[in-house]
Scaffold this active site. Structure first.
Site, PDB file in Angstrom:
ATOM      1  N   HIS A   1       0.874  -1.168   0.000  1.00  0.00           N
ATOM      2  CA  HIS A   1       0.000   0.000   0.000  1.00  0.00           C
ATOM      3  C   HIS A   1       0.911   1.217   0.000  1.00  0.00           C
ATOM      4  O   HIS A   1       2.021   1.176   0.546  1.00  0.00           O
ATOM      5  CB  HIS A   1      -0.855  -0.060   1.271  1.00  0.00           C
TER       6      HIS A   1
ATOM      7  N   ASP B   1       3.429  -4.020   7.991  1.00  0.00           N
ATOM      8  CA  ASP B   1       2.205  -3.247   7.862  1.00  0.00           C
ATOM      9  C   ASP B   1       1.055  -4.198   8.153  1.00  0.00           C
ATOM     10  O   ASP B   1       0.717  -5.052   7.323  1.00  0.00           O
ATOM     11  CB  ASP B   1       2.106  -2.675   6.440  1.00  0.00           C
TER      12      ASP B   1
ATOM     13  N   GLN C   1      -4.153  -4.667   7.103  1.00  0.00           N
ATOM     14  CA  GLN C   1      -5.111  -5.640   6.592  1.00  0.00           C
ATOM     15  C   GLN C   1      -5.073  -6.943   7.373  1.00  0.00           C
ATOM     16  O   GLN C   1      -5.979  -7.761   7.266  1.00  0.00           O
ATOM     17  CB  GLN C   1      -4.825  -5.946   5.106  1.00  0.00           C
TER      18      GLN C   1
ATOM     19  N   LYS D   1      -9.890  -0.206  10.644  1.00  0.00           N
ATOM     20  CA  LYS D   1     -10.012  -1.432   9.864  1.00  0.00           C
ATOM     21  C   LYS D   1     -10.262  -2.633  10.782  1.00  0.00           C
ATOM     22  O   LYS D   1     -10.287  -3.785  10.312  1.00  0.00           O
ATOM     23  CB  LYS D   1      -8.754  -1.672   9.023  1.00  0.00           C
TER      24      LYS D   1
ATOM     25  N   CYS E   1      -4.698   2.535  -3.757  1.00  0.00           N
ATOM     26  CA  CYS E   1      -3.447   2.990  -3.131  1.00  0.00           C
ATOM     27  C   CYS E   1      -2.350   1.949  -3.292  1.00  0.00           C
ATOM     28  O   CYS E   1      -1.569   1.712  -2.374  1.00  0.00           O
ATOM     29  CB  CYS E   1      -3.634   3.281  -1.643  1.00  0.00           C
TER      30      CYS E   1
END
Lengths: 404, 136
Positions: A120, A197, A200, A223, A361
């Protein structure tokens, strides 16, 4: 075993109509909905303990501070970390930027940073710009045909000059679940820090930063059922101690004089300004909510929905599912032959289905796939199998109409 | 028809269709009426900035009357462009300059589009206006 139909009662927004049709919210990779217990926790904080944290001596301030620090402990437990390793931020993007800025002081032209092409923008551009500013080399690991990080290529790219390897736990476009343990091995063998990261990934299954072996882990509250403007940067204690926090102000200082200023240790030293303590209460409530339902159960059901979505997609003529990774979580993206993703998503919206179209993104990823846009479907555990089936029917209708 | 009359007629047609999905379907049907122009009208210099979908706009005034050739890579925008051409083609610069262009809001088209795409379409209108301002 929970039932999505029961869970939905906690999410009143799912009952709304969109364009006179029942909303089918399949854009959870972008933002998840917030359940009543989380909203109630935030509301209750505003009604009962709302006051600035850390510095006050009055009751409200002490209670508010206690809630914030309890939230920090909850967050630490949630990812298997220690309290002083949890830095509250406004989200993944803020976390990664915070970390990259801290590295600005120690990176130089002899150093390298390695990311993957599936990142991303929030885990790509901060590192890219860090390298541009410090003269360090920016290396991008390609993907395999299946849409997974090419570990052989990664092993070649990571050298003893690599200072940071940064990658996503789960791809926000392909849903690819990266083998973090193996990537950690590659990074650490070269003496590099491993920054993950988790935007997600954090909602899917149980994340344990020690089991992963990462040095840094970033994620967003919005999220994972929490209010917006919340998030965490986890930093392994020894690693944080070697970095200087790059943002200054109230709340992170020890003594300030005209001549010099000293700083608080982690995590306080990394949280300049008043933290989003109201949001942190919501974040902790979201974590409690997920734990109560069962993170493993949630992951199992969501994986089932993603698999079902894939099947439904493959059943629509002219639709091409992107990537075929060994493990997929949270989302699946597709293109439809002869039609623009924007048209597909726009028409689906008119039928009540919320999906996302565009580059998500992830322009480098899409470019590597030879695409400019795609449609992403990302169910959550409050979606039902029936909704996925209806999505398939709607997609068939929409593609038929667009190909006309 | 004048620019105003064309716009009012479009607004009336759209108002008759209550349902958003059906309005969208109409736009898709309309999009089929927009012929794909020759490559010379699809040059990069003709791309309208600020549009997420790609929109090409080639504006000329042969014999003093507007001749706009427009295209997009997305169907919905093509549908909207057919309406733009219906409203703006075949008029003098003066007529375009002096007309208010309100059919986006009137026909509820702005509701179809995200904010970004609405801005993009606003840029299309601005570009057409600017062409009518040139060489005054």
């Amino acid at each position: 075993m929970f039932r999505a139909e029961d869970i939905r009662k906690d999410f009143p927004i799912l009952e709304r109509l969109v364009n006179r049709r029942r909303l089918v919210y399949l854009d959870n990779a972008a933002t998840t909905q917030v359940p009543l217990p989380v909203l109630e926790a935030v509301r209750s904080h505003y009604f009962g303990q709302n006051a600035n944290v850390h510095r006050g001596i009055h009751t409200l301030s002490n209670e508010s501070t206690a809630k914030l620090e309890a939230a920090r402990r909850t967050a630490a437990r949630f990812i298997g970390a220690e309290e002083d390793e949890i830095i509250f931020t406004s989200g993944t993007t803020a976390s990664v930027n915070l970390l990259a800025q801290a590295y600005r002081e120690i990176l130089g032209p002899e150093d390298e940073v390695v990311v993957t092409v599936m990142e991303h923008h929030s885990n790509f551009v901060p590192w890219q710009m860090l390298c541009a500013r410090t003269g360090a080399a920016f290396r991008v690991c390609p993907l395999t045909e299946a849409g997974e990080a090419d570990l052989d290529a990664l092993a070649e790219l990571v050298t003893d000059r690599t200072k940071v390897v940064a990658c996503a736990q789960v791809s926000n476009v392909l849903g690819t679940v990266n083998p973090l343990g193996e990537i950690a091995g590659i990074a650490h063998a070269a003496g590099a820090a491993f920054a993950v990261d988790g935007a997600q990934g954090v909602r899917h299954g149980i994340t344990d930063v020690h089991a992963i072996g990462c040095d840094f882990y970033s994620f967003s509250g919005h999220k994972m059922l929490a209010p917006g403007g919340t998030g965490v940067l986890y930093g392994r204690r020894e690693k944080l101690a070697k970095l200087t926090p790059p943002f200054y102000g109230g709340g992170m200082v020890d003594k300030v004089t005209v001549q010099r200023t000293t700083f608080e240790p982690a995590p306080g030293g990394w949280e300049a300004g008043t933290p989003n303590f109201q949001g942190a209460v919501g974040l902790a409530a979201a974590m409690d909510y997920l734990e109560e339902i069962g993170r493993t159960e949630i992951a199992k059901y969501e994986n089932h929905l993603v698999t079902l979505t894939e099947e439904v997609l493959r059943d629509v003529p002219g639709v091409r599912v992107l990537g075929d990774p060994q493990a997929r979580a949270g989302c699946v993206s597709f293109t439809a032959e002869g039609v623009h993703s924007f048209d597909v998503a726009a028409l689906l919206d008119k039928l009540g289905f919320a999906v996302r179209s565009g580059h998500h993104c992830a322009q480098p990823l899409l470019a590597s796939l030879g695409l400019e846009h795609c449609v992403r479907v990302s169910p959550a555990f409050y979606n039902t199998e029936e909704e996925i089936e209806r999505f398939g029917d709607a997609l068939r209708q929409v593609c038929g109409l667009l190909r006309g | 028809m004048t620019i105003k009359e064309t716009q009012d007629s479009i607004i009336a047609d759209f108002k008759l269709i209550g349902d958003e999905f059906n309005r969208y379907t109409l736009l898709i049907e309309l999009s089929k009426e927009l012929p794909k122009p020759e490559p010379e009208h699809l040059r990069d210099e003709l791309l309208v900035e600020g549009c997420q979908s790609r929109v090409w706009l080639d504006i000329d005034y042969p014999d003093g009357l507007s001749r706009i050739i427009a295209y997009s890579d997305t169907l919905i925008i093509r549908g909207i462009l057919t309406l733009v051409l219906e409203v703006c083609n075949g008029h003098t610069k003066e007529e375009i300059r002096e007309s208010e262009l309100y059919f986006f809001e009137g026909a509820g088209i702005a509701e179809f589009l995200s904010e970004e795409r609405t801005k993009g379409m606003a840029q299309v209108i601005r570009t057409i206006r600017a062409s009518a301002e040139a060489d005054r």
